[in-house]
Design a protein around this motif. Structure first.
Motif: not given
Length: 111
Positions: A10-30
């Motif tokens: 869970p902790e790594s998943k949150e970090y992974y999704i948060r940082t990828r969202s920052e990279w792409f500039g949109v929420p992960w699911e979008l």
């Protein structure tokens, strides 16, 4: 590629999704999957450029170095986390370099 996030604790998943969202500039699911796929391709092409400067199959020649193990571990993660057909495609990129690198470093990893 979302499968990789699902395999993390869970902790790594949150970090992974948060940082990828920052990279792409949109929420992960979008973030469009093709955009994430294209970003991976750019990364692979960049790293391939490092290998093209070498006189051997590894970054510093014929003997693997720490950098090679880091790159190989990243591709082992892709092999483990991505769908089979996605790994089949990725390992063929850059003249099959990523398949060859994983195979060449396999003997050094213990699972």
């Amino acid at each position: 590629m979302v499968k990789g996030a699902e395999m993390l604790n869970p902790e790594s998943k949150e970090y992974y999704i948060r940082t990828r969202s920052e990279w792409f500039g949109v929420p992960w699911e979008l973030a469009p999957p093709e955009e994430r796929w294209n970003e991976l391709r750019v990364v692979c092409d960049t790293v391939d450029g490092w290998y093209l400067k070498s006189t051997g199959q590894f970054l510093l020649g014929d003997t693997p170095c720490l950098g090679d193990f880091g790159v190989a571990a990243y591709f082992k993660w892709i092999q483990y986390c991505f769908e089979k057909q996605e790994w089949e495609e990725v390992k063929s990129w850059n003249g099959g370099r990523w398949r060859k690198l994983v195979e060449a470093t396999e003997k050094y990893f213990s699972y």
